[in-house]
Design an enzyme around this catalytic site. Structure first.
Site, PDB file in Angstrom:
ATOM      1  N   GLY A 124      17.041   0.476 -36.544  1.00 57.14           N
ATOM      2  CA  GLY A 124      15.628   0.357 -36.191  1.00 57.14           C
ATOM      3  C   GLY A 124      14.729   1.384 -36.852  1.00 57.14           C
ATOM      4  N   HIS A 125      15.276   2.279 -37.658  1.00 62.55           N
ATOM      5  CA  HIS A 125      14.474   3.375 -38.230  1.00 62.55           C
ATOM      6  C   HIS A 125      14.795   3.555 -39.703  1.00 62.55           C
ATOM      7  CE1 HIS A 125      12.731   7.460 -38.599  1.00 62.55           C
ATOM      8  NE2 HIS A 125      12.035   7.110 -37.549  1.00 62.55           N
ATOM      9  N   PHE A 126      14.406   2.888 -40.537  1.00 62.49           N
ATOM     10  CA  PHE A 126      13.686   1.616 -40.532  1.00 62.49           C
ATOM     11  C   PHE A 126      14.567   0.621 -41.268  1.00 62.49           C
ATOM     12  CE2 PHE A 126      10.619   5.084 -40.611  1.00 62.49           C
ATOM     13  CZ  PHE A 126       9.882   4.817 -39.478  1.00 62.49           C
TER      14      PHE A 126
END
Length: 140
Positions: free
Chosen positions: A46-48
């Site tokens: 999720g990052h990224f």
């Protein structure tokens, strides 16, 4: 040198929050450790997703764990925990991406009772990635 088994004996952290892979050097007040950053780190989902970058807060956590290994390896601190009490002058200078090896150095500069202050830095390929002054409380 302290291998992963010794690190796990000192720290209570486990996957996915154990962020120290090996200790290269250790003295009374200074420790140097590494974290091999791979694309398999769960935070990269999720990052990224299109541009994976290690979150700065996790770099600081890795530095804190590095200092924790030094402090919790001491006989008088066996079985205790190290808690964040503060961070100051934190700076992020370089993005940390999959394939990087973080070389983390923590030096204790002040101790008073159960409080300790550490100057810490993380480097990649000899270039500063992050630095800061970390304050810890040592407790049960």
């Amino acid at each position: 040198m302290i291998d992963i088994q010794g690190i796990k004996e000192a720290l209570p952290h486990r996957y996915p929050m154990l962020l120290v892979d090996r200790v290269l050097e250790v003295s009374e007040d200074t420790i140097v450790a590494i974290k091999n950053v791979t694309i398999n780190e769960p935070f990269f989902n999720g990052h990224f997703p299109q541009y994976p970058v290690m979150p700065g807060v996790l770099i600081m956590e890795a530095l804190a764990q590095t200092a924790g290994v030094l402090e919790l390896s001491k006989p008088e601190n066996k079985g205790k925990l190290v808690f964040y009490a503060g961070m100051d002058k934190v700076k992020f200078k370089k993005q940390v991406v999959p394939g990087d090896q973080l070389v983390m150095t923590a030096t204790f500069v002040k101790r008073r009772g159960t409080i300790a202050v550490v100057e810490a830095k993380a480097e990649v390929d000899g270039k500063l990635a992050a630095s800061g002054i970390l304050t810890f409380a040592i407790g049960n």
